[in-house]
Design a protein around this motif. Structure first.
Motif, short mmCIF file in Angstrom:
data_model
loop_
_atom_site.label_atom_id
_atom_site.label_comp_id
_atom_site.label_asym_id
_atom_site.label_seq_id
_atom_site.Cartn_x
_atom_site.Cartn_y
_atom_site.Cartn_z
N LYS A 52 106.84 12.57 -3.07
CA LYS A 52 106.50 11.29 -3.69
C LYS A 52 107.03 11.15 -5.11
CE LYS A 52 102.28 10.47 -1.04
NZ LYS A 52 100.82 10.24 -1.11
N VAL A 53 107.49 12.23 -5.70
CA VAL A 53 107.93 12.20 -7.10
C VAL A 53 109.38 12.65 -7.20
CG1 VAL A 53 107.54 13.08 -9.42
CG2 VAL A 53 105.60 12.72 -7.89
N ASN A 54 110.22 11.76 -7.70
CA ASN A 54 111.60 12.15 -8.00
C ASN A 54 111.59 12.66 -9.45
OD1 ASN A 54 114.31 12.32 -8.70
ND2 ASN A 54 114.89 10.60 -7.37
N TYR A 55 111.50 13.98 -9.58
CA TYR A 55 111.31 14.58 -10.91
C TYR A 55 112.40 14.14 -11.88
CZ TYR A 55 111.40 18.12 -14.56
OH TYR A 55 111.43 18.76 -15.77
N PHE A 56 113.64 14.19 -11.44
CA PHE A 56 114.75 13.88 -12.34
C PHE A 56 114.77 12.39 -12.72
CE2 PHE A 56 116.04 17.69 -10.03
CZ PHE A 56 116.29 18.54 -11.10
N VAL A 58 111.98 10.40 -13.00
CA VAL A 58 110.92 10.12 -13.98
C VAL A 58 111.28 10.72 -15.34
CG1 VAL A 58 109.11 9.92 -12.24
CG2 VAL A 58 109.54 12.14 -13.29
N VAL A 59 111.97 11.86 -15.34
CA VAL A 59 112.42 12.44 -16.60
C VAL A 59 113.46 11.53 -17.25
CG1 VAL A 59 113.72 14.34 -17.64
CG2 VAL A 59 111.88 14.83 -16.04
N PHE A 60 114.37 11.00 -16.43
CA PHE A 60 115.38 10.07 -16.97
C PHE A 60 114.71 8.83 -17.55
CE2 PHE A 60 117.84 6.18 -16.35
CZ PHE A 60 118.93 6.44 -17.16
N ASN A 61 113.73 8.26 -16.81
CA ASN A 61 113.04 7.07 -17.31
C ASN A 61 112.39 7.34 -18.67
OD1 ASN A 61 113.70 5.59 -15.05
ND2 ASN A 61 111.81 6.09 -13.96
N SER A 62 111.67 8.45 -18.77
CA SER A 62 111.02 8.78 -20.04
C SER A 62 112.04 9.04 -21.14
CB SER A 62 110.12 10.02 -19.88
OG SER A 62 108.97 9.70 -19.14
N PHE A 63 113.12 9.74 -20.77
CA PHE A 63 114.14 10.07 -21.77
C PHE A 63 114.83 8.80 -22.28
CE2 PHE A 63 118.37 11.46 -23.14
CZ PHE A 63 118.04 12.51 -23.97
N PHE A 64 115.17 7.90 -21.37
CA PHE A 64 115.85 6.65 -21.75
C PHE A 64 114.94 5.81 -22.65
CE2 PHE A 64 117.03 2.20 -21.04
CZ PHE A 64 118.38 2.25 -21.37
N ARG A 207 104.43 -1.10 -12.71
CA ARG A 207 103.83 -1.04 -11.37
C ARG A 207 104.78 -0.41 -10.35
NH1 ARG A 207 100.44 -1.81 -14.24
NH2 ARG A 207 98.79 -3.39 -14.31
N ASP A 208 106.08 -0.59 -10.58
CA ASP A 208 107.08 -0.07 -9.66
C ASP A 208 107.20 1.45 -9.84
OD1 ASP A 208 109.20 0.51 -8.08
OD2 ASP A 208 110.62 -0.87 -9.05
N GLU A 209 107.01 2.21 -8.77
CA GLU A 209 107.07 3.67 -8.87
C GLU A 209 108.45 4.17 -9.29
OE1 GLU A 209 105.66 5.36 -5.27
OE2 GLU A 209 103.61 4.62 -5.51
N GLU A 210 109.50 3.38 -9.03
CA GLU A 210 110.85 3.77 -9.45
C GLU A 210 110.98 3.77 -10.98
OE1 GLU A 210 113.53 4.69 -7.56
OE2 GLU A 210 112.13 4.78 -5.89
N LEU A 216 103.01 8.94 -16.10
CA LEU A 216 102.47 8.26 -14.92
C LEU A 216 102.67 9.10 -13.66
CD1 LEU A 216 103.50 4.51 -15.43
CD2 LEU A 216 101.33 5.61 -15.93
N ALA A 217 103.78 9.84 -13.61
CA ALA A 217 104.09 10.62 -12.41
C ALA A 217 103.06 11.71 -12.14
CB ALA A 217 105.48 11.23 -12.54
N THR A 218 102.37 12.16 -13.18
CA THR A 218 101.36 13.22 -12.96
C THR A 218 100.20 12.72 -12.11
OG1 THR A 218 100.32 12.60 -15.07
CG2 THR A 218 101.89 14.43 -15.11
N GLN A 219 100.07 11.38 -11.95
CA GLN A 219 99.01 10.85 -11.08
C GLN A 219 99.16 11.35 -9.65
OE1 GLN A 219 98.94 6.58 -11.30
NE2 GLN A 219 98.93 6.55 -13.53
N PHE A 220 100.39 11.59 -9.21
CA PHE A 220 100.61 12.04 -7.84
C PHE A 220 100.03 13.44 -7.59
CE2 PHE A 220 104.16 8.97 -8.31
CZ PHE A 220 103.82 8.12 -7.27
#
Length: 268
Positions: A52-56, A58-64, A207-210, A216-220
């Motif tokens: 359920k989590v694309n680690y790379f 979510v890291v890219f989203n946070s980094f950007f 709201r979009d998981e992408e 937020l990803a730690t919720q999973f």
């Protein structure tokens, strides 16, 4: 200064620092130990390969988001600090203290108007929808740090630049920015870490998981009430993995942060 202290004073200081270090390090060490429980490093692989989590991603989203916020805050804070520190204009003190007063307003206090504004502007579930509030909440504190640093730069340097025909923007670019590098790196590291660790604004506007960030990803990994020991170990592994980038940024910028935080503390 520390060298001139008595031995008893040094021991007291070192004892207090040791206690503080233990208080800060104990949760981190426990997290690492728990993350290696049950399956060892397999917990880290389970997090990276989680269905359920694309680690790379979510890291890219946070980094950007963190990088864009850092660049925007750096530009705004340097320009504003230059103006408040070295220029004279009407309502200068009123404007400055009004901005500093914004430090007392937490993000949770403006969640409803922030959500309404983002929805009206159509920037929900977008990078700009998260970046703009982060810039607004981080800029006042970074402005305060930079202004204190710019105050320590002698006005005589700027006066020499004016005699040589420099414009205000050229003095900002060729004098204030180069001399303010330690403080600028300081605010860049702080802004990056604050943006990386922020939870409230992404929770409110995404709201979009992408588009999920690491917070937020730690919720999973905490979604169920009956977690097995294996799930607990994976939760700690996820927290460690998602904290590593901000720790790396801090380690690279810690020397500049020391000089930036102490700059302006003593007026000559």
């Amino acid at each position: 200064m520390f060298i001139n202290l008595r031995k008893l004073d040094k021991w007291i200081i070192q004892a207090v620092l040791a206690i503080v270090a233990v208080v800060w390090l104990y949760p981190l060490v426990q997290s690492v130990i728990k993350s290696l429980g049950i399956n060892g490093f397999g917990n880290y692989l389970a997090v990276i390969n989680h269905p359920k989590v694309n680690y790379f991603l979510v890291v890219f989203n946070s980094f950007f988001i963190a990088v864009c916020t850092t660049l925007a805050v750096g530009l705004l804070a340097t320009l504003a600090a230059y103006a408040f520190s070295k220029m004279q204009f009407k309502m200068k003190n009123v404007l400055f203290y009004s901005l500093v007063a914004c430090l007392a307003i937490p993000a949770t206090a403006v969640m409803s108007p922030l959500f309404f504004t983002a929805k009206t502007l159509g920037i929900m579930n977008s990078y700009s929808g998260v970046i703009l509030p982060l810039v607004a909440f981080n800029a006042p504190f970074m402005l305060l740090i930079l202004k204190n640093y710019f105050d320590s730069i002698p006005n005589a340097i700027l006066e020499a630049g004016m005699i040589d025909g420099c414009t205000s923007f050229r003095m900002y670019r060729t004098i204030m920015i180069p001399l303010g590098i330690p403080a600028i790196i300081n605010i860049a590291v702080l802004t990056f870490i604050y943006s990386w660790n922020d939870y409230i604004i992404p929770l409110l506007l995404i709201r979009d998981e992408e588009m999920y960030t690491v917070t937020l990803a730690t919720q999973f990994f905490t979604g169920t009430t009956n977690q097995t020991p294996e799930m607990v170990a994976q939760l700690y592994a996820a927290l460690i993995l998602m904290t590593i980038p901000s720790i790396i940024v801090y380690m690279f910028g810690q020397n500049a942060m020391k000089s930036g935080l102490t700059a302006g503390a003593v007026k000559s």
